[in-house]
Design an enzyme around this catalytic site. Sequence first.
Site, short mmCIF file in Angstrom:
data_model
loop_
_atom_site.label_atom_id
_atom_site.label_comp_id
_atom_site.label_asym_id
_atom_site.label_seq_id
_atom_site.Cartn_x
_atom_site.Cartn_y
_atom_site.Cartn_z
N ASP A 1 5.19 -1.39 3.34
CA ASP A 1 4.79 -1.03 1.98
C ASP A 1 5.63 0.11 1.40
O ASP A 1 5.63 0.33 0.20
CB ASP A 1 3.31 -0.62 1.96
N ARG B 1 -0.65 -3.69 -1.93
CA ARG B 1 -1.98 -3.56 -2.54
C ARG B 1 -1.94 -2.54 -3.67
O ARG B 1 -2.50 -2.76 -4.72
CB ARG B 1 -2.94 -3.10 -1.42
#
Lengths: 411, 411
Positions: B145, B191
Amino acid sequence: MSALFGSCIIGQSGGPSAVINASVYGSIKAALDSGCITKVYGAANGIRGVLEERLYILDEENAAELELLKYTPSSALGSCRYKIAPPEIDDTDYKRILEIFKKYDVRYFFYNGGNDSMDTCSKISKYMAESGYECRVMGIPKTIDNDLVETDHCPGFASAAKYIATSFMEVYLDAHVYDVGMVTIIECMGRHAGWLTAASSLASEMGQGPDLIYLAERVFDMDKFLADVGRIYRDKGKCLIAVSEGIQYADGTFVSMAESSVTDGFGHAQLGGLAAILAAIVKEKTGAKVRSVEFSLLQRCAAHVASLIDIEESFLAGKTAVIAAVNGKTDMMVGFDCDRTNGYSCATKLIKLSDVANCEKKVPDEWINADGNGILRPYIDYALPLIQGETKLSKENGLPRFARLKKIQAK
Amino acid sequence: MSALFGSCIIGQSGGPSAVINASVYGSIKAALDSGCITKVYGAANGIRGVLEERLYILDEENAAELELLKYTPSSALGSCRYKIAPPEIDDTDYKRILEIFKKYDVRYFFYNGGNDSMDTCSKISKYMAESGYECRVMGIPKTIDNDLVETDHCPGFASAAKYIATSFMEVYLDAHVYDVGMVTIIECMGRHAGWLTAASSLASEMGQGPDLIYLAERVFDMDKFLADVGRIYRDKGKCLIAVSEGIQYADGTFVSMAESSVTDGFGHAQLGGLAAILAAIVKEKTGAKVRSVEFSLLQRCAAHVASLIDIEESFLAGKTAVIAAVNGKTDMMVGFDCDRTNGYSCATKLIKLSDVANCEKKVPDEWINADGNGILRPYIDYALPLIQGETKLSKENGLPRFARLKKIQAK
């Protein structure tokens, strides 16, 4: 036999693959070297490009870019899914094709595709013969589904199989990192034939393959499937499953259609991928954490992990079609005869187009285990030699450098 | 400062990546070479392995197999998502960890993970100091991420970015073969931060990237999205879209949650991937043929297309943590300082764990275009150097040969 002078048209049809352009490159190169093919045209979007007079002059492409086609996925000339009508029902298309062939002095037509494309090829071949127009028509096989008959295997299959086996190994490791239970379901392409799904078994050769494999060749039984998954999940805490998109119930309905109204715990219906549907069912029945993965388009375009054997054989198939046509052959598809008794060797052969068109080859029943949830040794021995060797794809900026064609249109 | 003799424990935590094992290998190698680390243990499933006394004796592994860790994806020691309580609320876990550390004479603890893992690391470090037990605790960053603060980038990001850019190029070619309209929507992980989705823009550098890119950083507006897609589809007949799984509406609800009851033309609700949900909406509104692809687990485990820069930097991070600890450092995470002014260079630095734990770094707003549907030059300049170079992964049977550890349990 005297040499036949004239132009050629090369076309691509059906779903793309990682190596279909290697075949086209083989054909272009052989045509340029032939001595009697005077002009090399590429049909934009397959037979539709012929019908609509959208032809690229491939002679005018840069040689280095053409060579990159060997390692460039998808159909560089464009593809179509156009199904040509039988001439006795409607001969409009055939008349138009003949008109274009005459206009561009096309004496060679090479068509690169699967079942349907071989049917198109066969019909054009017959029509030209009946019209008394001399044009040699050759089919070049291509399909990741590997379902063409009369050939040991199809160009494109091995690269997709290599992608699938490699990805299964990687997902296997990913799916085993946590000390909590996990079921992982992966969906592979294959509407009627399970060749690709079976390729997941190659990962098992490396110790990182699926626990269960369900092919489209066997009737799917949901109760048995859930029992299989439950048993392995109880034993190991993990279960990795490979499944063909085309699995069907005994009555012939696709599982993905029959279960499309399955709901998850929130009452939401599941649609889309079969893997997602099966995941929802397994989750509901076992309470296990379940993940689904769909290889989707990735499995047919992943040139970065193409098999070198597949690339070279695809190139050979394209080249062989041209050489055979120049030598007087027509109405044939190039196929492979392979020998695995002492290492692996592959020779080309010619097959009558009418013997190939619209037929479908499935995974032999005796290569699937009795329970219908695993793959046996003969498949491994068949497929493993095909996925050997790595692509020589050039990189630029750390990324693939695919072919960039000028696509100069013929007038 | 005198040398601190004793054992070390190395653990892995959080979601796996293609290169987290390269870091572990860096740590193992440096520990074995340190002269003062007397025993090298691996914690099975991160901190849970410490709590449950499941430790592997890494000294007894085969050196050649350990080296393969550099190219083996996922977490070879196993991972966990266990969140440790603050000691002032519940110190049970800390007492247990101290007990195990004393029992195995553990004086070095290396923990390899993301935000949460750095928090775990920080808490353990403080507890040991307060308990008067000398143990040096170091964090080694890992997250695809790329959302850890204080470091230029995170090990694992670049390999996932390379996979995404490569796959976008391949799907781009696949999505452009037919002469019929087609919208393709691809969902990337992320996310809260869009670093990975933004990597699709690297494919545009090669001329084969998405038309539209939507990151989690910007508020998602469905009407504007549909207008964007409609405009490009009308102009070009194709539209390729990259979207972060975590896009949200202005009120903070995830689009994937808010639209989970969207139905397709058959009245079936769409659940599962965001891409599938958006595909159903675009199809309904535009009538276009729409396909959705979810990279899913594949983007975080695709070691076969890992970045060599990422592999080497991950290795370096793991090694640096050990060397720093041996030299007296503790309570720090290894980070990167990079210079891109004259080529690319990367140096390690040490960051206080408490400065990293639980923080999140997003893509700078000025790297996203004004319309919120594209990525600007600064991101390309930032990310492109990171995806350079190819993995040296060994092959066997045409497939990856990943590390096979013996995992001998300490008693």
